[in-house]
Design a protein around this motif. Structure first.
Motif, short mmCIF file in Angstrom:
data_model
loop_
_atom_site.label_atom_id
_atom_site.label_comp_id
_atom_site.label_asym_id
_atom_site.label_seq_id
_atom_site.Cartn_x
_atom_site.Cartn_y
_atom_site.Cartn_z
N SER A 28 0.81 -1.22 0.00
CA SER A 28 0.00 0.00 0.00
C SER A 28 0.85 1.27 0.00
O SER A 28 0.31 2.36 -0.20
N ASN A 29 2.17 1.15 0.24
CA ASN A 29 2.98 2.38 0.26
C ASN A 29 4.30 2.27 -0.50
O ASN A 29 5.09 3.21 -0.49
N PHE A 30 4.54 1.14 -1.15
CA PHE A 30 5.78 0.98 -1.92
C PHE A 30 5.48 0.36 -3.29
O PHE A 30 5.80 0.94 -4.33
N ALA A 44 11.17 -4.17 -6.64
CA ALA A 44 12.04 -3.67 -5.57
C ALA A 44 13.48 -3.50 -6.04
O ALA A 44 14.15 -2.52 -5.69
N SER A 45 13.95 -4.43 -6.85
CA SER A 45 15.34 -4.38 -7.30
C SER A 45 15.60 -3.26 -8.29
O SER A 45 16.75 -3.00 -8.64
N GLU A 258 7.50 -0.63 7.80
CA GLU A 258 6.70 -0.13 6.68
C GLU A 258 7.33 1.10 6.03
O GLU A 258 7.03 1.42 4.88
N ARG A 259 8.25 1.78 6.76
CA ARG A 259 8.89 2.99 6.23
C ARG A 259 10.25 2.71 5.60
O ARG A 259 10.86 3.62 5.02
N ASN A 260 10.74 1.48 5.70
CA ASN A 260 12.11 1.22 5.26
C ASN A 260 12.35 1.46 3.77
O ASN A 260 13.38 2.04 3.39
#
Length: 273
Positions: A28-30, A44-45, A258-260
């Protein structure tokens, strides 16, 4: 795979990432809305330059799985990976050579995506200096003609001292700077690369860390990469700034998980990736 771009390139040998890539809140955030789970590593990569794999701590994967991970990531991307805990928890630590060989032989399937291997010793029975030194001597310097880099993460405060630092330097193995009040936290450089876990992201800050703290971490990463040692971090022994260029691995781990990803991307922007 071109849909997500080629990914951020390391700047001055500095790579930044997070632990793992499967975490529900990141959807939901990334991750983009609707992205299927099987493409999360691919995405992600291309927004981070490294990922630390925690799952290998609980058990090795099949070589085919490692090869699949490598194929889904862009050129220049690296995985760090934790070695299986059964090795570090062995009652005969100095006799774990066959287990080490088996794990390293399998994870070599990552090919040129294989970054540092992390050997994590959690709190448990006290480590013995002689058997610990024998264990370090077992860790191979290369696999299939490719150099291996080893990270030693001992979480016993009583064991982590100047002698520990000297032993890591003897073997050119990195300790872990943890930025943590829970685990030993020291910034002594003990290898020709640096390994840092930043463990203080906060849920109420969009980028996990305030801007001024991210600015400071960017400056420290640059100093490490240029062969220096930041003067504002804690040390156990005499500083060892040799002036040589170093690779640097910075991971945002744990804390407000969740912020990482946002924290990692904010640091990458500051580094000019």
């Amino acid at each position: 795979m071109d849909e997500f771009g080629s990914g951020p390139k390391p700047v001055d040998g500095i790579r930044v990432g997070v632990g793992g890539w499967t975490y529900v809140p990141w959807r939901s955030n990334f991750y983009p809305k609707g992205l299927v789970q099987r493409r999360e590593l691919e995405y992600a990569s291309r927004h981070l330059s490294a990922i630390e794999v925690n799952g290998t701590y609980y058990g090795s994967q099949k070589p085919a799985t490692y090869a699949k991970w490598a194929a889904e990531t862009p050129d220049g991307f690296l995985f760090s990976a934790k070695a299986p805990m059964r090795i570090m928890q062995s009652k005969t630590l100095a006799k774990t050579g066959p287990q080490i060989e088996d794990f390293v032989g399998g994870i070599a399937s990552l090919g040129d995506r294989l970054g540092p291997i992390v050997w994590q010793f959690d709190q448990g029975p006290p480590l013995q200096r002689d058997t610990f030194a024998q264990f370090l001597a077992l860790l191979p310097n290369e696999v299939e003609g490719r150099r291996l880099r080893h990270v030693i993460d001992v979480r016993d405060h009583a064991f982590v001292d100047q002698d520990y630092v000297a032993l890591l330097r003897q073997h050119n193995m990195a300790g872990v700077f943890t930025d943590s009040s829970e685990h030993p936290s020291f910034a002594d450089v003990t290898a020709d690369f640096v390994y840092a876990r930043l463990m203080q992201t906060r849920s109420d800050i969009a980028d996990g860390y305030p801007d001024d703290e991210l600015d400071r971490w960017a400056a420290r990463a640059r100093e490490w990469s240029q062969g220096g040692q930041p003067a504002d971090l804690p040390y156990l022994a005499a500083q060892h700034a040799d002036g040589g260029k170093r690779d640097v691995f910075v991971y945002f781990i744990s804390a407000a998980k969740e912020r990482n990803p946002a924290a990692a991307m904010a640091l990458l922007r500051r580094l000019g990736a």
